[in-house]
Write an enzyme that holds these catalytic residues in place. Structure first.
Site, PDB file in Angstrom:
ATOM      1  N   GLU A 127       0.287  -3.166   4.701  1.00  0.00           N
ATOM      2  CA  GLU A 127      -0.922  -2.324   4.764  1.00  0.00           C
ATOM      3  C   GLU A 127      -1.055  -1.613   6.101  1.00  0.00           C
ATOM      4  OE1 GLU A 127      -3.554  -0.943   3.773  1.00  0.00           O
ATOM      5  OE2 GLU A 127      -3.801  -1.638   1.735  1.00  0.00           O
ATOM      6  N   ASP A 128      -1.638  -0.422   6.085  1.00  0.00           N
ATOM      7  CA  ASP A 128      -1.924   0.274   7.355  1.00  0.00           C
ATOM      8  C   ASP A 128      -3.432   0.396   7.606  1.00  0.00           C
ATOM      9  OD1 ASP A 128      -2.334   2.203   5.284  1.00  0.00           O
ATOM     10  OD2 ASP A 128      -2.276   3.778   6.804  1.00  0.00           O
TER      11      ASP A 128
ATOM     12  N   LEU B 250     -11.868   5.710   6.659  1.00  0.00           N
ATOM     13  CA  LEU B 250     -11.631   6.219   5.295  1.00  0.00           C
ATOM     14  C   LEU B 250     -10.328   5.681   4.708  1.00  0.00           C
ATOM     15  CD1 LEU B 250     -12.558  10.006   5.755  1.00  0.00           C
ATOM     16  CD2 LEU B 250     -14.058   8.094   5.121  1.00  0.00           C
ATOM     17  N   LYS B 251      -9.489   5.123   5.569  1.00  0.00           N
ATOM     18  CA  LYS B 251      -8.170   4.672   5.096  1.00  0.00           C
ATOM     19  C   LYS B 251      -8.310   3.529   4.093  1.00  0.00           C
ATOM     20  CE  LYS B 251      -5.097   6.100   8.765  1.00  0.00           C
ATOM     21  NZ  LYS B 251      -4.183   5.685   9.827  1.00  0.00           N
ATOM     22  N   GLY B 252      -7.634   3.662   2.975  1.00  0.00           N
ATOM     23  CA  GLY B 252      -7.669   2.622   1.948  1.00  0.00           C
ATOM     24  C   GLY B 252      -8.876   2.717   1.029  1.00  0.00           C
ATOM     25  N   ILE B 253      -9.755   3.667   1.304  1.00  0.00           N
ATOM     26  CA  ILE B 253     -11.018   3.791   0.568  1.00  0.00           C
ATOM     27  C   ILE B 253     -10.873   4.861  -0.523  1.00  0.00           C
ATOM     28  CG2 ILE B 253     -13.509   4.290   0.856  1.00  0.00           C
ATOM     29  CD1 ILE B 253     -12.464   1.714   2.321  1.00  0.00           C
ATOM     30  N   SER B 254     -11.432   4.610  -1.696  1.00  0.00           N
ATOM     31  CA  SER B 254     -11.261   5.520  -2.838  1.00  0.00           C
ATOM     32  C   SER B 254     -11.803   6.920  -2.520  1.00  0.00           C
ATOM     33  CB  SER B 254     -11.981   4.978  -4.072  1.00  0.00           C
ATOM     34  OG  SER B 254     -13.369   5.181  -3.932  1.00  0.00           O
ATOM     35  N   ARG B 255     -11.387   7.856  -3.336  1.00  0.00           N
ATOM     36  CA  ARG B 255     -11.762   9.265  -3.123  1.00  0.00           C
ATOM     37  C   ARG B 255     -13.282   9.440  -3.083  1.00  0.00           C
ATOM     38  NH1 ARG B 255      -9.217  12.921  -7.579  1.00  0.00           N
ATOM     39  NH2 ARG B 255      -7.440  11.633  -6.971  1.00  0.00           N
TER      40      ARG B 255
ATOM     41  N   LYS C  54     -11.371  18.393  -2.829  1.00  0.00           N
ATOM     42  CA  LYS C  54     -10.545  17.711  -1.808  1.00  0.00           C
ATOM     43  C   LYS C  54      -9.180  17.372  -2.404  1.00  0.00           C
ATOM     44  CE  LYS C  54      -8.651  13.972   0.162  1.00  0.00           C
ATOM     45  NZ  LYS C  54      -7.838  12.913  -0.425  1.00  0.00           N
TER      46      LYS C  54
ATOM     47  N   THR D 274       1.446  10.110   3.997  1.00  0.00           N
ATOM     48  CA  THR D 274       0.435  10.966   3.375  1.00  0.00           C
ATOM     49  C   THR D 274      -0.948  10.740   3.973  1.00  0.00           C
ATOM     50  OG1 THR D 274       0.620   9.311   1.670  1.00  0.00           O
ATOM     51  CG2 THR D 274       1.437  11.494   1.115  1.00  0.00           C
TER      52      THR D 274
ATOM     53  N   SER E  57      -2.356   0.646  -4.315  1.00  0.00           N
ATOM     54  CA  SER E  57      -2.951   1.749  -3.572  1.00  0.00           C
ATOM     55  C   SER E  57      -4.235   2.194  -4.250  1.00  0.00           C
ATOM     56  CB  SER E  57      -1.963   2.927  -3.542  1.00  0.00           C
ATOM     57  OG  SER E  57      -2.618   4.093  -3.102  1.00  0.00           O
ATOM     58  N   ALA E  58      -5.187   2.612  -3.433  1.00  0.00           N
ATOM     59  CA  ALA E  58      -6.444   3.149  -3.981  1.00  0.00           C
ATOM     60  C   ALA E  58      -6.234   4.544  -4.572  1.00  0.00           C
ATOM     61  CB  ALA E  58      -7.493   3.211  -2.876  1.00  0.00           C
ATOM     62  N   SER E  59      -5.049   5.111  -4.340  1.00  0.00           N
ATOM     63  CA  SER E  59      -4.825   6.503  -4.735  1.00  0.00           C
ATOM     64  C   SER E  59      -4.499   6.665  -6.211  1.00  0.00           C
ATOM     65  CB  SER E  59      -3.682   7.100  -3.917  1.00  0.00           C
ATOM     66  OG  SER E  59      -3.401   8.401  -4.383  1.00  0.00           O
ATOM     67  N   GLN E  60      -5.222   7.558  -6.839  1.00  0.00           N
ATOM     68  CA  GLN E  60      -4.924   7.899  -8.235  1.00  0.00           C
ATOM     69  C   GLN E  60      -3.661   8.748  -8.318  1.00  0.00           C
ATOM     70  OE1 GLN E  60      -8.475   9.377 -10.335  1.00  0.00           O
ATOM     71  NE2 GLN E  60      -9.676   8.386  -8.726  1.00  0.00           N
TER      72      GLN E  60
ATOM     73  N   LYS F  46     -10.664  -1.790  -2.010  1.00  0.00           N
ATOM     74  CA  LYS F  46     -10.461  -2.484  -0.734  1.00  0.00           C
ATOM     75  C   LYS F  46     -11.729  -2.298   0.111  1.00  0.00           C
ATOM     76  CE  LYS F  46      -5.595  -1.146  -1.025  1.00  0.00           C
ATOM     77  NZ  LYS F  46      -4.496  -0.306  -0.504  1.00  0.00           N
TER      78      LYS F  46
ATOM     79  N   ASP G 137       0.878  -1.154   0.000  1.00  0.00           N
ATOM     80  CA  ASP G 137       0.000   0.000   0.000  1.00  0.00           C
ATOM     81  C   ASP G 137       0.932   1.226   0.000  1.00  0.00           C
ATOM     82  OD1 ASP G 137      -2.329   1.612   0.447  1.00  0.00           O
ATOM     83  OD2 ASP G 137      -1.693   1.797   2.528  1.00  0.00           O
ATOM     84  N   LEU G 138       0.417   2.393  -0.309  1.00  0.00           N
ATOM     85  CA  LEU G 138       1.287   3.581  -0.368  1.00  0.00           C
ATOM     86  C   LEU G 138       1.087   4.499   0.851  1.00  0.00           C
ATOM     87  CD1 LEU G 138       3.239   5.374  -2.114  1.00  0.00           C
ATOM     88  CD2 LEU G 138       1.174   6.490  -2.970  1.00  0.00           C
ATOM     89  N   ASP G 139      -0.119   5.091   0.935  1.00  0.00           N
ATOM     90  CA  ASP G 139      -0.385   6.082   1.982  1.00  0.00           C
ATOM     91  C   ASP G 139      -0.348   5.424   3.367  1.00  0.00           C
ATOM     92  OD1 ASP G 139      -1.007   8.265   0.166  1.00  0.00           O
ATOM     93  OD2 ASP G 139      -2.863   7.209  -0.293  1.00  0.00           O
TER      94      ASP G 139
HETATM   95  C1  BG6 Z   1      -5.792   5.584  -0.187  1.00  0.00           C
HETATM   96  C2  BG6 Z   1      -5.960   6.417   1.073  1.00  0.00           C
HETATM   97  O1  BG6 Z   1      -4.481   5.139  -0.270  1.00  0.00           O
HETATM   98  O2  BG6 Z   1      -6.099   6.369  -1.343  1.00  0.00           O
HETATM   99  C3  BG6 Z   1      -7.343   7.031   1.114  1.00  0.00           C
HETATM  100  O3  BG6 Z   1      -5.766   5.578   2.204  1.00  0.00           O
HETATM  101  C4  BG6 Z   1      -7.598   7.822  -0.163  1.00  0.00           C
HETATM  102  O4  BG6 Z   1      -7.423   7.879   2.249  1.00  0.00           O
HETATM  103  C5  BG6 Z   1      -7.413   6.911  -1.369  1.00  0.00           C
HETATM  104  O5  BG6 Z   1      -8.918   8.339  -0.164  1.00  0.00           O
HETATM  105  C6  BG6 Z   1      -7.645   7.625  -2.699  1.00  0.00           C
HETATM  106  O6  BG6 Z   1      -6.642   8.584  -2.886  1.00  0.00           O
HETATM  107  P1  BG6 Z   1      -6.622   9.704  -4.021  1.00  0.00           P
HETATM  108  O7  BG6 Z   1      -5.208  10.232  -3.952  1.00  0.00           O
HETATM  109  O8  BG6 Z   1      -6.923   9.028  -5.325  1.00  0.00           O
HETATM  110  O9  BG6 Z   1      -7.648  10.699  -3.665  1.00  0.00           O
HETATM  111 MG    MG Z   2      -2.782   3.151   3.539  1.00  0.00          MG
END
Ligand code: BG6
Ligand code: MG
Length: 215
Positions: free
Chosen positions: A170-171, A43-48, A77, A16, A115-118, A146, A8-10
């Protein structure tokens, strides 16, 4: 012995997770919703967009915004989050991470980001560690986020390693659940509360003994 490492990243590679919290809080305050660190855990790991939906439900405002409004709120956001990301440098890589990915590189163990993060590709680049990762899953290609196992199964597929031969870091509670459903050994990196579903819990990746993981 692990044949692949999935990260996982964040909150695992870089801190972050706190920036996501600050950015969501700023947006939530603007629309009259308050939330605390405890709610933030969910909210951790959950998409935007799913995070936004959860915040709106939390503030009992789920019916107050159109689809277009929600897209705009999610973009706002992200703009707050990107402002905070301007500050990050390779010094923000969390302790223990470089040691793990350097050992993996020496041993030819492929690593991937799930990671769920874009924003993941840009962050990894900013941290100067993009070359250590054979793959970064694009969350836009996934049907489910996730705690569904899809993201970690995809990461394992991208590095051509069967899931049961991978180890995941993972965190987030949702992330640990995703790993376990994918049949992957889960190392939980604890920030606040415990991660009882993880196979192993650590407070920092400096606690990881690479001799045990790789040999
Ligand atoms: C996850 C974070 O890694 O990415 C979430 O734990 C975040 O908090 C999600 O909402 C989506 O990230 P982003 O950068 O696409 O908004
Ligand atoms: Mg994380």
């Amino acid at each position: 012995m692990a044949k692949g490492l999935l990260f996982d990243l964040d909150g695992v590679i870089v801190d972050t997770a706190g920036y996501h919290y600050i950015a969501w809080k700023k947006l939530a305050n603007e629309i009259g919703i308050q939330f605390d660190e405890e709610f933030n855990q969910s909210l951790k790991g959950i998409s935007r967009i799913e995070s936004l939906e959860r915040i709106l439900v939390h503030g009992n405002k789920q019916d107050s915004f159109t689809h277009e409004d929600k897209q705009k709120l999610a973009e706002t956001k992200n703009s707050y989050y990107l402002e905070l990301l301007n500050n990050i440098t390779p010094n923000d890589i969390l302790p223990g991470v470089l040691h793990i990915i350097e050992c993996a590189k020496k041993e030819n163990i492929p690593c991937a980001i799930a990671s769920a993060s874009q924003n993941a590709p840009a962050i990894v680049k900013k941290l100067g560690i993009a070359d250590y990762f054979k793959a970064i899953v694009d969350p836009k290609t996934l049907k489910k986020g996730k705690p569904d196992p899809e993201i970690f199964l995809k990461a394992a597929e991208l590095i051509h390693v069967p899931p049961h031969m991978c180890i995941g870091f993972e965190d987030a509670i949702a992330g640990i659940q995703s790993l376990k459903k994918a049949g992957i050994y889960a190392i939980g990196v604890i920030a606040e509360g415990p991660l009882p579903e993880a196979d192993l819990q650590v407070h920092s990746l400096t606690e990881i003994d690479m001799n045990i993981i790789l040999k």
